[in-house]
Scaffold this motif. Structure first.
Motif, short mmCIF file in Angstrom:
data_model
loop_
_atom_site.label_atom_id
_atom_site.label_comp_id
_atom_site.label_asym_id
_atom_site.label_seq_id
_atom_site.Cartn_x
_atom_site.Cartn_y
_atom_site.Cartn_z
N UNK A 21 0.74 -1.39 0.09
CA UNK A 21 0.15 0.05 -0.12
C UNK A 21 0.86 1.25 -0.06
N UNK A 22 1.86 1.24 0.80
CA UNK A 22 2.74 2.42 0.70
C UNK A 22 3.40 2.62 -0.76
N UNK A 23 3.59 1.52 -1.44
CA UNK A 23 4.24 1.76 -2.67
C UNK A 23 3.05 2.40 -3.52
N UNK A 24 1.78 2.02 -3.73
CA UNK A 24 0.69 2.38 -4.36
C UNK A 24 0.53 3.85 -3.89
N UNK A 25 0.55 4.17 -2.81
CA UNK A 25 0.38 5.55 -2.38
C UNK A 25 1.50 6.60 -2.89
N UNK A 26 2.82 6.11 -2.77
CA UNK A 26 3.93 6.67 -3.05
C UNK A 26 3.65 6.96 -4.57
#
Length: 441
Positions: A21-26
């Motif tokens: 999710x961090x990858x997607x948000x970033x």
């Protein structure tokens, strides 16, 4: 002991999900942080660091293998074959290993992320992804409006994806994803026509201020694919009416903001120039429809081996670092081959690479068609599988249209397409539980 082991597995899954999710948000905001907030361009590589962390853990724990579906292994086998082809191309062409690594990073990072999503995501995450893309869309409507008011135009309007040239390509990819999701949701009686209308008209508004003329073709295409094998209902009539009225209003808005892009553009020979029959810029460079053919004519000279394996992965790529920029790019960048995914894949990996690259999306389409019949029409799994049907075909179009499938925005696309493997995994788990239940009776 078994309880402790189960708890440990759950904690690991949650940790990996958090990183995904961090990858997607970033991915969704790093362009804005770079171009508007003023952070250095090197923040892009935070995505690589996250991916490496997840990949190493998953690899050493052997989670790429294990109890996965046949579909998972079929797709994984296809990507491994693609990788082997690039190794052969590297050996045959004998160029810098650093360039090969750079080319591997550009092309294969999205496949790795695709399988990570398939391994760690569950049905609840599919629902979260639909909510995530809607929130991101509304945020981009606001950001794109602010950028327009600040004086940015056309290619430079990218919403949260930044204001660099070509930023509207990332915005277009977001519009494809959100349109596919909400159309399927509406046809599945998951949302009302009011929500569908708001989002579609929001996309048409973005099309107008970012001069994304291609959406005039993408919107009806998405609706047509979504309605395949659907019974004729009042919802279909509503959708058809919405598309017709929406396109009329959208083209009118487009003509208002960009006088040369209104109704006259779509009813004249200007459309031929836009699609690039005479070269993208009209100055002898590659076009969307002739990039692969011209690459073949100019650089392969009917060399059978080169035609099969290409000039080598990374051997036509470029970077902000000179040592990661190929000599081929320095010599031929004015042809703008690097603006189209299919020409880049063909030049670097030949016919074999290009065939496998496109076959991956065709496989996702066929698998989605097959499995969507196994879910009830109003379930999260059914909706997810059906929008993968649309997105997989849209990816083939994008491979011809621009370079989005090699840019960071592709993380979003591949994450959403991984929904098919998540749905199949959930189906297999449910079938296994049902089978075990009946055995115990």
């Amino acid at each position: 002991m078994e309880y402790d082991a189960t708890n440990k597995i759950i904690k690991i899954k949650k940790s990996m999900k958090t990183l995904i999710w961090l990858q997607l948000y970033f991915t969704a905001i790093f362009g804005c942080l770079r171009d508007i907030v003023g952070m250095p361009g090197a923040i892009t590589y935070c995505l690589d660091i996250l991916l490496i962390m997840m990949t190493l853990y998953t690899f050493f724990k052997m989670r790429f293998l294990g109890k996965h579906s046949k579909v998972y292994y079929a797709l994984l086998g296809m990507i491994i074959l693609f990788f082997i082809i690039t190794i052969i191309g590297f050996i045959l062409n004998g160029y810098s290993f650093l360039l090969y690594i750079w080319g591997f990073r550009i092309t294969f990072r999205f496949y790795i992320f695709f399988f990570l999503c398939a391994i760690y995501f569950e049905a609840e995450d599919l629902k979260k992804m639909m909510a995530f893309i809607k929130h991101l869309f509304y945020l981009n409507v606001i950001m794109a409006t602010i950028e327009f008011l600040l004086g940015f135009r056309g290619d430079y309007i990218g919403g949260t994806f930044g204001v660099q040239s070509g930023g509207n390509g990332d915005l277009n990819t977001l519009m494809i994803i959100i349109t596919s999701v909400v159309v399927v949701q509406y046809l599945s009686k998951n949302i009302k026509i009011i929500e569908l209308g708001i989002i579609i008209f929001g996309c048409l508004y973005l099309m107008a201020i970012a001069e994304l003329k291609v959406y005039v073709f993408e919107l009806p295409f998405i609706f047509v694919v979504a309605m395949l094998n659907e019974r004729f209902t009042l919802r279909k009539v509503g959708v058809i009416g919405l598309v017709i009225v929406g396109l009329g209003i959208g083209i009118a808005m487009l003509g208002y903001f960009f006088p040369n892009s209104g109704f006259d553009f779509f009813t004249s020979d200007a459309i031929n120039q836009y699609m690039g029959n005479d070269g993208y810029t009209g100055q002898g460079d590659f076009s969307r429809f002739n990039a692969v053919i011209r690459s073949k004519e100019l650089f392969f000279d009917n060399d059978f081996i080169l035609l099969l394996f290409g000039l080598g992965l990374g051997n036509c790529s470029y970077s902000g670092f000179s040592f990661l920029t190929s000599e081929f790019y320095n010599l031929f960048q004015n042809l703008h081959y690097q603006w189209f995914t299919d020409s880049m894949i063909f030049l670097e990996t030949g016919w074999l690479g290009l065939i496998i690259f496109e076959a991956f999306f065709i496989s996702l389409f066929l698998v989605s068609i097959r499995y969507r019949k196994k879910f009830k029409s109003n379930t999260i799994e059914y909706i997810s599988v059906k929008y993968v049907t649309i997105l997989s075909l849209c990816c083939i179009i994008l491979s011809i249209y621009n370079i989005s499938l090699k840019m960071e925005i592709a993380y979003l696309l591949y994450a959403f397409m991984a929904a098919i493997l998540v749905a199949v995994k959930e189906l297999n788990i449910n079938n296994s539980l049902n089978s075990q239940f009946y055995k115990e009776q």
